[in-house]
Scaffold this motif. Structure first.
Motif, short mmCIF file in Angstrom:
data_model
loop_
_atom_site.label_atom_id
_atom_site.label_comp_id
_atom_site.label_asym_id
_atom_site.label_seq_id
_atom_site.Cartn_x
_atom_site.Cartn_y
_atom_site.Cartn_z
N THR A 139 0.57 -1.54 -0.06
CA THR A 139 -0.09 0.35 0.15
C THR A 139 1.11 1.41 0.33
OG1 THR A 139 -0.52 -0.22 2.50
CG2 THR A 139 -2.08 -1.19 1.35
N HIS A 140 2.28 1.03 0.28
CA HIS A 140 3.17 2.41 0.35
C HIS A 140 4.27 1.86 0.00
CE1 HIS A 140 -0.06 3.41 3.61
NE2 HIS A 140 0.34 4.91 3.32
N PRO A 141 4.72 1.91 -1.29
CA PRO A 141 5.17 1.38 -1.75
C PRO A 141 6.92 2.63 -2.44
CG PRO A 141 3.53 1.73 -3.81
CD PRO A 141 3.67 2.04 -2.40
N TYR A 142 6.56 3.73 -1.64
CA TYR A 142 7.14 4.75 -2.35
C TYR A 142 8.20 5.29 -0.39
CZ TYR A 142 6.01 4.63 -6.37
OH TYR A 142 5.61 4.28 -7.68
N TRP A 143 9.66 5.13 -0.10
CA TRP A 143 9.69 5.56 0.71
C TRP A 143 10.24 7.07 0.84
CZ3 TRP A 143 12.13 1.00 3.26
CH2 TRP A 143 11.73 0.01 3.33
N HIS A 161 17.53 15.41 2.55
CA HIS A 161 15.78 15.45 2.42
C HIS A 161 14.86 15.27 1.66
CE1 HIS A 161 12.70 17.16 5.04
NE2 HIS A 161 12.53 18.12 4.53
N GLY A 162 13.58 14.52 2.01
CA GLY A 162 12.71 14.79 0.55
C GLY A 162 12.90 13.85 -0.78
N ARG A 163 14.20 13.10 -0.42
CA ARG A 163 14.15 12.67 -1.41
C ARG A 163 13.45 10.88 -1.01
NH1 ARG A 163 18.25 14.59 -4.65
NH2 ARG A 163 18.84 12.82 -6.12
N VAL A 164 12.27 11.21 -2.68
CA VAL A 164 11.74 9.70 -2.51
C VAL A 164 12.09 8.21 -3.68
CG1 VAL A 164 9.83 9.11 -3.24
CG2 VAL A 164 9.48 11.43 -2.21
N TYR A 165 12.41 7.62 -2.88
CA TYR A 165 13.03 6.20 -3.79
C TYR A 165 11.81 4.64 -3.15
CZ TYR A 165 17.37 8.63 -4.26
OH TYR A 165 18.09 9.71 -4.46
N ARG A 166 11.87 3.63 -4.33
CA ARG A 166 10.94 2.79 -4.30
C ARG A 166 11.59 2.40 -2.60
NH1 ARG A 166 12.89 -1.68 -6.45
NH2 ARG A 166 14.95 -1.66 -7.71
N VAL A 187 12.80 8.13 7.76
CA VAL A 187 12.15 7.79 6.71
C VAL A 187 10.75 7.56 7.27
CG1 VAL A 187 12.47 5.61 4.51
CG2 VAL A 187 14.45 6.40 6.05
N ARG A 188 9.80 7.40 5.77
CA ARG A 188 8.30 7.97 6.06
C ARG A 188 7.63 7.33 5.20
NH1 ARG A 188 6.20 13.93 6.04
NH2 ARG A 188 6.65 14.59 3.89
N PRO A 189 6.76 6.00 4.90
CA PRO A 189 5.98 5.68 3.57
C PRO A 189 5.55 6.60 3.05
CG PRO A 189 5.12 4.78 6.28
CD PRO A 189 6.49 5.82 5.75
N LEU A 190 4.93 6.49 1.61
CA LEU A 190 4.15 7.28 1.35
C LEU A 190 3.59 6.40 0.60
CD1 LEU A 190 6.16 9.83 -0.50
CD2 LEU A 190 4.83 10.58 1.42
N SER A 191 2.35 6.41 0.22
CA SER A 191 1.27 5.64 -0.90
C SER A 191 1.62 5.67 -2.41
CB SER A 191 0.03 6.32 -0.66
OG SER A 191 -0.16 7.41 -1.00
N ARG A 192 1.06 4.94 -3.17
CA ARG A 192 0.73 5.00 -4.67
C ARG A 192 0.43 6.36 -5.25
NH1 ARG A 192 2.60 1.30 -7.41
NH2 ARG A 192 1.59 -0.13 -5.75
N ALA A 193 -0.49 7.01 -4.46
CA ALA A 193 -1.34 8.43 -5.24
C ALA A 193 -0.19 8.76 -4.12
CB ALA A 193 -1.90 8.33 -4.35
#
Length: 301
Positions: A139-143, A161-166, A187-193
């Motif tokens: 559900t949260h494939p990006y960090w 800071h702020g960089r997002v990778y799968r 590190v925080r997980p992000l949803s697909r959206a």
């Protein structure tokens, strides 16, 4: 930062963090260079404790602090008299157990206990955080890397800071905090959206071998590896000794223990247990190549 602050920042309960600390073995060392990367992630050690019977005391105090939500002040107040009673305090002439030579060394101090407390607490919480995020990659494939960004933030951490990778990007194998002593990043997980528009291509990893000093008693040259990426031409990597993902180390250790136990029981029993475990992507990913091959071979039987 006390455990409640850490819990608020990392957004998690302390159980996984406590489990991480309890899984660590206690090792003794004289120089901090003796314990680097994976060894640092899997064993609890404090430099200048070899031969002085205090590493176990410090370890127990850290676990107790995590279990009971003790503040730094409480941790220091309870541990200081124990260390002073055993002579592990202040600047003293002591025997280096590796060489037999006498040297002047700084042992326990309030500043050192603060570093021990903060580094171990944050390593534990980030390892627990990693395990939780691995459970939610569907559900949260990006960090996303998150730094505190105040006057104490290291420049290299600020660049991340702020960089997002799968979630499965190899960049997290080394650039998963803590990246140094007293590192406060997370590190925080992000949803697909939330993450799809921000995710960056997998960066090229670069490994540098750095000189971490000469042992003044043995003359031995010591080196460590730092694996990182280039951001605006600047090499950004963990400091020496932190070139390993604490959470990965914890999960790998858990998986190895499970396989070792399976190897000690009847194959039919092991087959049933491991079949269930292999349904967990986190367990499967934590196995080494040799362990995975053994498990798959067993399940074919």
């Amino acid at each position: 930062m006390n455990p409640e602050d850490i819990k608020a920042v990392f957004g998690m309960q302390p159980e996984a963090a406590v489990e991480y600390l309890k899984q660590k073995g206690v090792d003794v060392s004289w120089d901090w260079q003796d314990m680097l990367d994976d060894a640092h992630a899997t064993a609890f050690t404090v430099a200048k404790t070899a031969g002085m019977d205090v590493a176990e005391d410090i370890y127990k105090a850290v676990v107790h602090a995590a279990e009971n939500g003790e503040t730094l002040e409480e941790f220091t107040r309870q541990l200081t008299p124990v260390l002073q009673g055993k002579g592990w305090w202040g600047r003293q002439e002591v025997t280096n157990p590796d060489t037999g030579g006498i040297q002047t060394a700084t042992l326990g101090t309030p500043h050192r206990l603060k570093t021990i407390y903060l580094t171990n607490m944050q390593s534990a919480y980030m390892a627990g955080r990693y395990a939780e995020m691995m459970d939610s990659v569907d559900t949260h494939p990006y960090w996303q890397y998150v730094a505190i960004n105040d006057s104490r933030t290291r420049d290299s951490h600020r660049l991340l800071h702020g960089r997002v990778y799968r979630a499965g990007d190899p960049v997290w194998d080394t650039l998963y905090p803590p990246l140094d002593f007293r590192c406060r990043c997370r590190v925080r997980p992000l949803s697909r959206a939330a993450g799809e528009a921000k995710v960056l291509p997998s960066p090229m990893l670069e490994t540098q071998t750095v000189d971490i000093g000469t042992n003044e008693y043995t003359g031995e040259e010591r080196y460590a590896q730092r694996t990182g990426i280039r951001i605006g031409g600047k090499f950004v990597a963990p400091s020496a000794g932190f070139n390993a993902n604490q959470g990965q180390a914890m999960l790998s250790r858990m998986a190895s223990v499970a396989v070792q136990k399976a190897q000690a029981v009847h194959p039919d029993i092991a087959r049933i247990a491991l079949k269930t475990m292999m349904g967990n992507a986190k367990f499967k990913a934590a196995l080494s190549a040799a362990e995975l091959a053994w498990v798959l071979n067993l399940l074919k039987g």
